[in-house]
Design an enzyme around this catalytic site. Structure first.
Site, mmCIF file in Angstrom:
data_model
loop_
_atom_site.group_PDB
_atom_site.id
_atom_site.type_symbol
_atom_site.label_atom_id
_atom_site.label_comp_id
_atom_site.label_asym_id
_atom_site.label_seq_id
_atom_site.Cartn_x
_atom_site.Cartn_y
_atom_site.Cartn_z
ATOM 1 N N HIS A 151 49.306 36.177 32.526
ATOM 2 C CA HIS A 151 48.675 37.502 32.512
ATOM 3 C C HIS A 151 47.703 37.648 33.690
ATOM 4 C CE1 HIS A 151 50.236 37.610 28.392
ATOM 5 N NE2 HIS A 151 49.711 36.400 28.278
ATOM 6 N N SER A 283 45.091 44.608 61.333
ATOM 7 C CA SER A 283 44.775 46.002 61.036
ATOM 8 C C SER A 283 44.297 46.675 62.309
ATOM 9 C CB SER A 283 43.679 46.080 59.961
ATOM 10 O OG SER A 283 43.144 47.393 59.881
#
Length: 479
Positions: A151, A283
């Protein structure tokens, strides 16, 4: 000129070898080979075709007169007839017998099967190379503890190498699927307009055995076994073949997406990163960033393949009787682009898997943040052995764990669970007795042995079987 749309699969992503496989040159030279195979088989079975005609066709086998074919297609509005005329113009003595008895699907469908077969072989070899890269990685890190997650919450520990075997196990399943498809792929053969072979029965004066032999001879010449021909068809082979093959390609995309998603999460945690080249820009706005762009591209292309695999499934479901033509335009796009995209995915996958960067100190830091919680079960057992009450101690651990968790999450401080337990007289344990439970290697179970067995029993036989796929190859990243 750059004023016309071009597919990014061709201009940016797929390898040259896969691009060639679905190129016009490959398609139309395969049509020529099929016409030669048909003529040769018909000659051997007694039709009045000469060796000189076949020799003439052989000489022009790789010559495609695209200008004449385009001129003829504009005139005839039929691509196969256009190429018959273009081929025949350069093989004048053979022109009368090119395509004898056949329908368009003889060259179209058989070529599609041949291209899919060769495409699956390329994909198979690339899967093997990815497995080899991951095997090296898994072997190197088979015993390096890392947090396991369920999870996406920290759970019991695994090892970096063990996690890699999970990626490999899915690819191994994909490889088995590819092998199955290759083993069961069959040519259309020569079936005629409705699959009855009536035109060939007429050519061979009612001799059904010669009609059967025609299929077998063509299959052998085209690289298939004599029985690797569809036993019954309409004019086309069943479009479920395309659906099954793209389902296999979709399976590869699913496995790659799982790997790339895991890696993107690991990159976020700064535990494992994909390769980042010296002058690579992460970036345009933030020069410090190391975006996992290759893994992101894998996910992007994988989603495309998974969605694309629905196209042939829907096409297969609506083929009317012996044939309809609403398959053709869809097939031209969906099948080839699925192969090109999976090719690009596996090139990226191999490149990333071969150059993974592991930050062991960050992994160790994350383990130490969670290890006190994992150690409590062993601490509990020690305290019980020293005479403590298991149920009462369990409640004490729960209370201390909640307090330590609040300290970490609400105050941003270090996990002090073990200090709390050491200071609690109910446990009767010294700090030294408690701290001896903080060796991460004590919590990885059978991971190293599982990795060793998996590599030895499951992966090594595959690498030995396809040793030729590993020789002199490296992943090709187009952009």
């Amino acid at each position: 000129m750059k004023d016309t749309y071009e597919s990014p699969l061709a201009s940016r992503y797929a390898s040259r070898e896969m691009l060639y496989l679905f190129s016009p040159d490959k398609k139309f030279t395969t049509w020529h080979r099929l016409w030669i195979a048909l003529a040769r088989a018909e000659m051997e079975l007694g039709l009045p075709i000469t060796q000189a005609q076949i020799d003439e066709m052989e000489r022009e086998r790789d010559h495609i007169d695209y200008d004449l074919a385009a001129q003829k297609e504009k005139e005839l509005r039929h691509d196969v007839m256009a190429h018959i005329h273009a081929y025949g113009a350069h093989c004048p003595s053979a022109m009368p017998i090119i395509h004898l008895g056949a329908t368009s699907c003889y060259v179209g469908d058989n070529t599609d099967v041949i291209l899919m077969k060769e495409g699956l072989q390329l994909i198979r070899d690339k899967l093997v190379r990815v497995l080899a890269s991951l095997a090296r990685f898994a072997g190197r890190y088979k015993a390096l503890p890392t947090l396991g997650y369920t999870h996406y919450q920290a759970a019991q520990m695994v090892t970096v190498g063990k996690r890699a075997t999970l990626w490999m196990n899915e690819l191994l399943s994909d490889l088995e699927e590819v092998e199955y498809r290759l083993d069961h792929l069959k040519l259309l053969g020569c079936k005629g307009t409705t699959g009855t072979q009536a035109s060939f029965l007429e050519l061979f004066a009612g001799d059904q055995e010669k009609v059967r032999q025609l299929d077998r001879k063509i299959a052998v010449e085209m690289g298939f076994g004599p029985d690797q021909v569809q036993p019954v068809t309409g004019q086309t082979y069943s479009r479920k073949v395309d659906a099954a093959i793209l389902a296999t390609l979709s399976g590869i995309a699913q496995s790659a997406h799982k790997f790339a998603t895991d890696l993107r999460l690991l990159c976020h945690m700064k535990e494992i990163e994909e390769p980042f080249e010296k002058h690579q820009v992460g970036s345009s706005a933030m020069p410090y960033k190391r975006n996992p762009m290759r893994s992101e591209r894998i996910c992007a292309l994988a989603r495309y393949v998974m969605a694309d695999s629905l196209n042939p499934a829907m096409t297969a479901s609506v083929q009317w009787f012996e044939r309809t033509l609403d398959d053709s335009a869809n097939k031209r796009i969906s099948v080839s682009e699925a192969f090109l995209a999976v090719d690009a995915i596996l090139n990226l996958y191999e490149n990333v898997a071969s150059n993974l960067v592991v930050h062991e100190k960050v992994i160790a830091k994350h383990i130490q943040e969670e290890l006190p919680f994992m150690a409590t079960e062993n601490i509990l057992m020690d305290a019980v052995k020293a005479g403590g009450d298991r149920q009462a101690l369990h409640e004490r651990i729960r209370t201390h764990s909640l307090a330590a968790g609040s300290r970490v999450k609400d105050e941003g401080k270090d996990n002090d669970l073990l200090e709390r337990i050491a200071a609690d007289p109910a446990f009767g344990l010294t700090r030294e007795q408690i701290l001896r439970h903080l060796d991460p290697a004590d919590y990885i179970g059978c991971c190293p042995e599982q990795v060793e067995r998996f590599l030895r029993d499951c992966i090594q036989p595959v690498l030995e079987k396809y040793a030729g796929a590993l020789a002199g190859h490296s992943a090709e990243i187009m952009v």
